[in-house]
Design an enzyme around this catalytic site. Structure first.
Site, PDB file in Angstrom:
ATOM      1  CE  LYS A 185      -3.802   1.883   2.848  1.00  0.00           C
ATOM      2  NZ  LYS A 185      -4.607   1.583   4.069  1.00  0.00           N
TER       3      LYS A 185
ATOM      4  CB  SER B 242      -7.803   3.428   3.235  1.00  0.00           C
ATOM      5  OG  SER B 242      -6.877   2.878   4.173  1.00  0.00           O
TER       6      SER B 242
ATOM      7  CB  SER C  18      -8.194   0.335   6.156  1.00  0.00           C
ATOM      8  OG  SER C  18      -9.028   1.468   6.149  1.00  0.00           O
TER       9      SER C  18
END
Length: 540
Positions: free
Chosen positions: A120, A200, A224
């Site tokens: 990420k 996210s 997330s």
């Protein structure tokens, strides 16, 4: 020249032509239907499968890395245009070649040797930028890797690139659209392209589900990791806060932030967790971990682990959706058939921490972000400067939603404020000792289980997320672990089963999740359909 600065198709062509290798003789048993995988020879293979092929000399890291890069070019920027990979690591081919040379010399570092991993884009990994999806950090190139990335590289993993995310890990606005960032645009759900991937860690969830890498790392403050894992048919593990170092990760909350594995199997999650977990002087929370500094989570993966287990099922408004209720009932039947005792359970303080959690996040985001920006010599040093940047660049940064959470955080005081201290103490106590721990103790349970969230909603940049809710908040606020395992599909959209336990219970959660996974084999690879059937998918 950085490959990340080029269109991914061009970048791939520079890497030895992106030729896909022919599948080996045993691929057919591991590969899903051609309609869902485009005949990709390594579709759905787990880390052990890939490692075994390398051991036998049927595959090497260079070939595998090129194959994933070709697939990224074909599916992420072309074809269905998933938009899940934000940047490629220009050194990935070199890293793969080095791992191959080590293998030829008889040096294999472990189960991740030569395995391509995606991260990420709020995790520092040289030589790539760390942007958190924001244009304000476009030129921020960290001087060193995050601690967890150092551990991945020491374990032999190849860092393939960075994934898109909800900008600032979905902490810019309460009206955001998950999976959108100014840097990367909107990530699309691989099961139905008009559906949301949840945030996210949306890019990591989509990329790993679509077989764009062997495995990935996401981060979670509240949902997330486990939410995009559920929505994208993956295993996602949110570890106990302190098991994995947060050094080199753009923060929201040091009370709740953690990184964790996002994979296509529980076994892969166990391998990845073993690599990234460890004590780090730069993150004092890691000093609180009890027991061994190195732990082999794969040793706990036993198909019979559900026999004799006691599980407490949590009910919520999510199961007002009849299709989701039916999926849960099927999961409970499978658990009982495997020898588990499943009883009704309740977190006695459910939801009572929510207002305090929001207060804690606002205070800690303001303070933690300032520390991260200063430590990285960022061009913008605090939240006020970022707010001003967004206003000056509103057409690109705020075309769909604003920055109300930024503004609320900027208005908060220092971490010695009584409001913050009281909120942090209450939230953790209500979610942990008086919440999860109390529920476990009341009926002598090994874990709590529940649907992780509902089905994927339609992406709507005008109105933001039509979020159905989730059952992971208690674990997030308490800093306890939670594990999502695929539970089934509703109209072609995945749903997940959540396992929650007390602090440091990852070994038990993984063995329970593994046994459930072996029973049900519920994961189905995505088919990249333009839309999904609507019956039952909008009900909460």
């Amino acid at each position: 020249m950085r490959l990340a600065a080029l269109p991914l198709v061009v970048a791939c062509l520079l890497l030895a032509g992106c030729q896909q290798p022919a599948p080996s003789a045993d691929t057919a048993g591991k590969t899903a239907s051609p309609s869902s995988t485009d005949a990709f020879p390594y579709a759905e293979l787990d880390i052990a499968d890939l490692q075994a092929r390398m051991t036998r000399g049927e595959l090497d890291s260079t070939t595998l890395t090129r194959a994933y890069l070709a697939r990224i070019a074909a599916l992420d920027r072309e074809g269905p245009r998933l938009n899940s990979v934000l940047a490629l690591n220009p050194d990935a081919p070199k890293e793969a070649a080095e791992r191959d040379a080590e293998r030829r010399a008889g040096h294999v570092r472990g189960p991740l040797h030569g395995i391509p991993i995606l991260l990420k884009d709020n995790i520092d990994a040289t030589p790539m930028a760390t942007t958190a999806g924001s244009l304000a950090l476009a030129g921020l190139h960290p001087a060193r890797d995050a601690f967890l990335v150092q551990r991945l590289r020491a374990a032999g993993a190849v860092i393939l690139g960075k994934t898109n995310l909800s900008e600032w890990a979905n902490f810019r606005s309460a009206h955001s659209t998950s999976g959108w960032s100014a840097q990367g645009g909107q990530t699309r759900n691989p099961y139905a392209l008009d559906r949301n991937p949840c945030g996210s860690s949306a890019g990591t969830g989509v990329a790993i589900s679509a077989n764009l890498a062997a495995a990935g790392i996401g981060t979670e403050t509240d949902g997330s990791i486990v939410c995009p894992a559920a929505i994208n048919g993956l295993v996602g593990l949110k570890p106990t806060v302190g098991l994995v170092s947060r050094d080199g990760i753009v923060p929201i909350s040091f009370s709740q932030d953690t990184a964790g594995p996002m994979t296509r199997s529980v076994a892969d999650a166990a391998v990845l967790l073993g690599a990234i977990a460890g004590r780090d002087p730069a993150d004092p929370a890691t000093a609180t971990r009890p027991g061994l500094a190195v732990y082999d989570y794969t040793a706990r993966l036993k198909p019979e682990a559900l026999k004799g287990a006691r599980l407490g099922v949590l009910r919520s408004r999510l199961t007002e959706n009849p299709a989701l209720a039916a999926a849960l009932d099927a999961a409970l039947a499978a658990l009982r058939q495997a020898g588990a005792t499943v009883v009704e359970a309740q977190i006695p303080t459910d939801g009572q921490w929510e207002a305090d959690e929001q207060t804690v996040l606002l205070y800690e985001f303001k303070a933690g972000l300032a520390r991260y920006l200063a430590a990285h010599d960022a061009p913008l040093r605090d939240l006020d400067a970022l707010i001003a940047f967004n206003r000056e660049n509103a057409a690109r940064e705020m075309p769909h939603f604003g920055q109300d959470l930024f503004e609320a955080a900027a208005a908060k005081g220092e971490l010695n404020a009584p409001e913050y201290i009281g909120a942090r103490t209450r939230a953790r106590r209500l979610a942990g000792p008086l919440g999860i721990d109390a529920a476990l103790k009341a009926q002598q349970l090994d874990a709590l289980i529940a649907p992780t969230t509902g089905v994927a909603w339609l992406t709507d940049p005008v109105h933001g997320d039509d979020f159905p809710g989730g059952n992971y908040g208690a674990a997030a606020v308490a800093g306890y672990p939670s594990l999502n395992v695929p539970m089934g599909n509703i109209n072609g959209l995945p749903v997940g089963l959540l396992f929650m336990g007390t602090a440091w219970s990852e070994p038990r959660l993984l063995e329970l999740g593994y046994a459930y996974e072996q029973l049900t084999a519920a994961r189905q690879p995505p088919r990249f359909l333009p839309t999904a059937a609507t019956e039952g998918t909008r009900k909460r």
